[in-house]
Design a protein around this motif. Structure first.
Motif, PDB file in Angstrom:
ATOM      1  N   ARG A  25       0.505  -1.513  -0.068  1.00 40.18           N
ATOM      2  CA  ARG A  25       0.090   0.130  -0.175  1.00 40.18           C
ATOM      3  C   ARG A  25       1.273   1.294  -0.396  1.00 40.18           C
ATOM      4  O   ARG A  25       0.347   2.374  -0.034  1.00 40.18           O
ATOM      5  CB  ARG A  25      -0.783  -0.403   0.993  1.00 40.18           C
ATOM      6  N   GLY A  26       1.844   0.947  -0.015  1.00 37.78           N
ATOM      7  CA  GLY A  26       2.922   2.349   0.220  1.00 37.78           C
ATOM      8  C   GLY A  26       2.752   3.296  -1.074  1.00 37.78           C
ATOM      9  O   GLY A  26       2.330   4.703  -0.386  1.00 37.78           O
ATOM     10  N   PRO A  27       2.596   2.850  -2.113  1.00 35.12           N
ATOM     11  CA  PRO A  27       2.151   3.966  -3.414  1.00 35.12           C
ATOM     12  C   PRO A  27       1.270   4.853  -2.786  1.00 35.12           C
ATOM     13  O   PRO A  27       0.753   6.395  -2.969  1.00 35.12           O
ATOM     14  CB  PRO A  27       1.607   3.431  -4.310  1.00 35.12           C
ATOM     15  N   TYR A  28       0.453   4.247  -2.270  1.00 43.84           N
ATOM     16  CA  TYR A  28      -1.335   5.235  -2.500  1.00 43.84           C
ATOM     17  C   TYR A  28      -1.516   5.419  -1.222  1.00 43.84           C
ATOM     18  O   TYR A  28      -1.643   6.813  -0.740  1.00 43.84           O
ATOM     19  CB  TYR A  28      -2.363   3.467  -1.999  1.00 43.84           C
ATOM     20  N   ILE A  29      -1.001   5.387  -0.098  1.00 45.53           N
ATOM     21  CA  ILE A  29      -0.293   6.222   1.232  1.00 45.53           C
ATOM     22  C   ILE A  29       0.555   7.452   0.678  1.00 45.53           C
ATOM     23  O   ILE A  29       0.160   9.097   1.218  1.00 45.53           O
ATOM     24  CB  ILE A  29       0.234   5.476   2.792  1.00 45.53           C
ATOM     25  N   LEU A  34       0.783  12.879  -0.415  1.00 45.06           N
ATOM     26  CA  LEU A  34       0.473  14.034  -0.804  1.00 45.06           C
ATOM     27  C   LEU A  34      -0.491  14.596  -1.743  1.00 45.06           C
ATOM     28  O   LEU A  34      -0.657  15.849  -1.468  1.00 45.06           O
ATOM     29  CB  LEU A  34       1.222  13.667  -2.607  1.00 45.06           C
ATOM     30  N   VAL A  35      -1.455  14.127  -1.286  1.00 42.39           N
ATOM     31  CA  VAL A  35      -2.663  15.290  -2.255  1.00 42.39           C
ATOM     32  C   VAL A  35      -2.884  16.247  -1.428  1.00 42.39           C
ATOM     33  O   VAL A  35      -3.714  17.102  -1.139  1.00 42.39           O
ATOM     34  CB  VAL A  35      -3.816  14.080  -2.118  1.00 42.39           C
ATOM     35  N   ALA A  36      -3.101  15.574   0.308  1.00 39.14           N
ATOM     36  CA  ALA A  36      -3.043  16.557   1.968  1.00 39.14           C
ATOM     37  C   ALA A  36      -2.064  17.885   1.146  1.00 39.14           C
ATOM     38  O   ALA A  36      -2.673  18.931   1.680  1.00 39.14           O
ATOM     39  CB  ALA A  36      -3.429  15.624   2.908  1.00 39.14           C
ATOM     40  N   VAL A  37      -0.987  17.495   1.296  1.00 37.79           N
ATOM     41  CA  VAL A  37      -0.219  18.547   1.406  1.00 37.79           C
ATOM     42  C   VAL A  37      -0.460  19.380   0.629  1.00 37.79           C
ATOM     43  O   VAL A  37      -0.217  20.658   1.240  1.00 37.79           O
ATOM     44  CB  VAL A  37       0.931  17.810   2.042  1.00 37.79           C
ATOM     45  N   ALA A  38      -0.021  18.923  -0.150  1.00 38.06           N
ATOM     46  CA  ALA A  38      -0.054  19.432  -1.816  1.00 38.06           C
ATOM     47  C   ALA A  38      -1.338  21.314  -1.881  1.00 38.06           C
ATOM     48  O   ALA A  38      -1.081  21.825  -1.822  1.00 38.06           O
ATOM     49  CB  ALA A  38      -0.332  18.861  -3.295  1.00 38.06           C
ATOM     50  N   ALA A  39      -2.658  20.082  -1.837  1.00 40.00           N
ATOM     51  CA  ALA A  39      -3.330  20.898  -1.123  1.00 40.00           C
ATOM     52  C   ALA A  39      -3.762  21.738  -0.425  1.00 40.00           C
ATOM     53  O   ALA A  39      -4.095  22.983  -0.600  1.00 40.00           O
ATOM     54  CB  ALA A  39      -4.965  19.556  -1.074  1.00 40.00           C
ATOM     55  N   SER A  84      -6.234   3.923 -10.732  1.00 44.23           N
ATOM     56  CA  SER A  84      -4.856   2.904 -10.475  1.00 44.23           C
ATOM     57  C   SER A  84      -5.258   1.458 -10.229  1.00 44.23           C
ATOM     58  O   SER A  84      -5.321   0.429 -10.127  1.00 44.23           O
ATOM     59  CB  SER A  84      -3.837   3.784 -10.904  1.00 44.23           C
ATOM     60  N   ALA A  85      -5.995   2.179  -8.662  1.00 44.53           N
ATOM     61  CA  ALA A  85      -6.117   0.806  -7.691  1.00 44.53           C
ATOM     62  C   ALA A  85      -7.282   0.154  -8.659  1.00 44.53           C
ATOM     63  O   ALA A  85      -7.548  -1.078  -7.912  1.00 44.53           O
ATOM     64  CB  ALA A  85      -6.457   1.614  -6.502  1.00 44.53           C
ATOM     65  N   ARG A  86      -8.259   0.280  -9.288  1.00 41.30           N
ATOM     66  CA  ARG A  86      -9.479  -0.548  -9.924  1.00 41.30           C
ATOM     67  C   ARG A  86      -8.425  -1.260 -11.630  1.00 41.30           C
ATOM     68  O   ARG A  86      -9.634  -1.635 -12.058  1.00 41.30           O
ATOM     69  CB  ARG A  86     -10.358   0.623 -10.418  1.00 41.30           C
ATOM     70  N   GLY A  87      -7.274  -1.003 -11.235  1.00 42.49           N
ATOM     71  CA  GLY A  87      -6.656  -1.677 -12.593  1.00 42.49           C
ATOM     72  C   GLY A  87      -6.635  -0.936 -13.451  1.00 42.49           C
ATOM     73  O   GLY A  87      -5.937  -1.974 -14.788  1.00 42.49           O
ATOM     74  N   SER A  88      -6.372   0.373 -13.921  1.00 41.92           N
ATOM     75  CA  SER A  88      -6.158   0.638 -15.180  1.00 41.92           C
ATOM     76  C   SER A  88      -4.558   1.528 -15.374  1.00 41.92           C
ATOM     77  O   SER A  88      -4.059   1.824 -14.273  1.00 41.92           O
ATOM     78  CB  SER A  88      -6.838   2.486 -14.832  1.00 41.92           C
ATOM     79  N   ALA A  89      -4.396   0.837 -16.429  1.00 39.01           N
ATOM     80  CA  ALA A  89      -3.067   1.292 -17.050  1.00 39.01           C
ATOM     81  C   ALA A  89      -2.996   2.687 -17.412  1.00 39.01           C
ATOM     82  O   ALA A  89      -1.760   3.777 -17.496  1.00 39.01           O
ATOM     83  CB  ALA A  89      -2.882  -0.292 -17.876  1.00 39.01           C
ATOM     84  N   ARG A  90      -3.793   3.100 -17.929  1.00 35.89           N
ATOM     85  CA  ARG A  90      -4.197   4.596 -18.454  1.00 35.89           C
ATOM     86  C   ARG A  90      -3.373   5.369 -17.338  1.00 35.89           C
ATOM     87  O   ARG A  90      -3.404   6.753 -17.400  1.00 35.89           O
ATOM     88  CB  ARG A  90      -5.300   4.977 -18.877  1.00 35.89           C
ATOM     89  N   ALA A  91      -4.206   5.227 -16.126  1.00 38.69           N
ATOM     90  CA  ALA A  91      -4.740   6.190 -15.051  1.00 38.69           C
ATOM     91  C   ALA A  91      -3.222   5.927 -14.164  1.00 38.69           C
ATOM     92  O   ALA A  91      -2.649   6.301 -13.829  1.00 38.69           O
ATOM     93  CB  ALA A  91      -5.785   5.490 -14.090  1.00 38.69           C
ATOM     94  N   VAL A 135       8.626   4.609  -4.554  1.00 42.12           N
ATOM     95  CA  VAL A 135       7.982   4.132  -3.908  1.00 42.12           C
ATOM     96  C   VAL A 135       7.374   2.958  -5.048  1.00 42.12           C
ATOM     97  O   VAL A 135       7.196   2.452  -5.193  1.00 42.12           O
ATOM     98  CB  VAL A 135       7.484   4.269  -2.673  1.00 42.12           C
ATOM     99  N   LEU A 136       6.544   4.223  -5.676  1.00 40.48           N
ATOM    100  CA  LEU A 136       5.749   3.869  -6.896  1.00 40.48           C
ATOM    101  C   LEU A 136       6.323   2.966  -8.132  1.00 40.48           C
ATOM    102  O   LEU A 136       5.807   1.704  -8.546  1.00 40.48           O
ATOM    103  CB  LEU A 136       4.739   5.132  -7.128  1.00 40.48           C
ATOM    104  N   LEU A 137       7.501   3.437  -8.201  1.00 40.14           N
ATOM    105  CA  LEU A 137       8.014   2.855  -9.132  1.00 40.14           C
ATOM    106  C   LEU A 137       8.567   1.530  -8.923  1.00 40.14           C
ATOM    107  O   LEU A 137       8.746   0.503  -9.687  1.00 40.14           O
ATOM    108  CB  LEU A 137       9.382   3.735  -9.531  1.00 40.14           C
TER     109      LEU A 137
END
Length: 291
Positions: A25-29, A34-39, A84-91, A135-137
């Motif tokens: 779950r590292g990339p998602y966490i 990041l979403v929260a802090v960047a916002a 992406s969590a639902r499996g979309s490679a585009r996303a 972590v995502l890569l």
């Protein structure tokens, strides 16, 4: 990240294919944080301009950048994480590219912004951007991503466009840098910016443009990692071009006399964003397909 030379030919359905990311779950966490802090960082920058301590034109540029981070970067990142969590490679491609865009802006907030009360927000934003990408890569399965690429993707057109962008961008920066550093007053290139140096030049010439060139050459050779990084970089360039268009508008209105902002750049970079969206769209059109 392992280099693969893979041109997918699988005829399996997408449901039968292995996940693009290894368990964890590292990339998602990290990306959610990041979403929260960047916002928060962008929102406070927009809402409290009195906290900005730079010259007026640069402050305007910064607020314009923050507007795009808040209104486009954060929502796009959020949507791409969910899909992406639902499996979309585009996303997944958009997720990686948007992380690159947010990292680009984080560098500017930290190094092109005189120290102010939001400094720790900016540093946290920068840190989360870097580690989200790392972590995502690390958890990306390139072979699984390659299986989701149609063999019909026009990758040489896309890679060629990316190489043209790299050459033109490099030429544009060197046209300003070389006359300055060869003169008796190198700092003339920083007129009206209030900066000691230019972090745009630094990160573009040291990191982003060499990465784009390397990835585009690998993509030309049908290497999956090159195709992924090239598409992610095109996502970054679309968002960054929109960001420049908006920051030039804000900067010009904050200080019409500033040589670092121009209203003429507003439509110019909007057009660049639209142009770059074409090869990116072609790539995404051929993702999540098996034929």
């Amino acid at each position: 990240m392992t280099t693969l030379d893979l041109e997918p030919t699988s005829t399996r359905t997408l449901q039968d294919m292995p996940p693009m990311q290894r368990p964890g779950r590292g990339p998602y966490i990290l990306s959610a944080a990041l979403v929260a802090v960047a916002a928060a960082a962008a929102g406070l920058t927009v809402a409290y301009p009195s906290l900005l301590t730079g010259v007026s034109g640069a402050n305007g540029n910064l607020r314009g950048t923050a507007v795009v981070v808040l209104a486009i970067g954060v929502p796009v990142l959020t949507a791409s994480i969910v899909r992406s969590a639902r499996g979309s490679a585009r996303a997944f491609v958009v997720w990686l590219g948007t992380l690159g865009y947010l990292l680009y802006q984080a560098v500017l907030l930290c190094f092109a912004t005189p120290l102010n009360n939001l400094f720790l927000f900016y540093v946290t934003y920068l840190s989360l951007s870097v580690w989200s990408i790392v972590v995502l890569l690390r958890q990306t399965d390139l072979a699984a991503f390659g299986l989701r690429l149609s063999p019909r993707v026009p990758i040489r057109y896309i890679a060629g466009y990316a190489l043209v962008v790299m050459v033109l961008n490099t030429a544009a920066w060197m046209a300003g840098i070389l006359p300055a550093v060869l003169s008796s007053n190198p700092r003339a290139v920083l007129t009206d910016t209030g900066l000691l140096t230019n972090p745009v030049y630094i990160q573009d010439l040291a990191i982003w443009l060499p990465l784009l060139a390397t990835a585009a050459v690998a993509a030309w050779r049908h290497q999956v990692w090159g195709q992924l990084i090239t598409a992610a970089m095109l996502t970054l360039f679309v968002l960054e071009s929109l960001s420049i268009s908006v920051d030039q508008w804000f900067g010009s209105h904050a200080d019409p006399t500033s040589s670092s902002s121009s209203m003429a750049m507003v439509p110019a970079f909007a057009a660049i964003a639209s142009t770059t969206a074409v090869p990116l769209g072609l790539f995404l059109r051929h993702v999540d397909k098996t034929s």
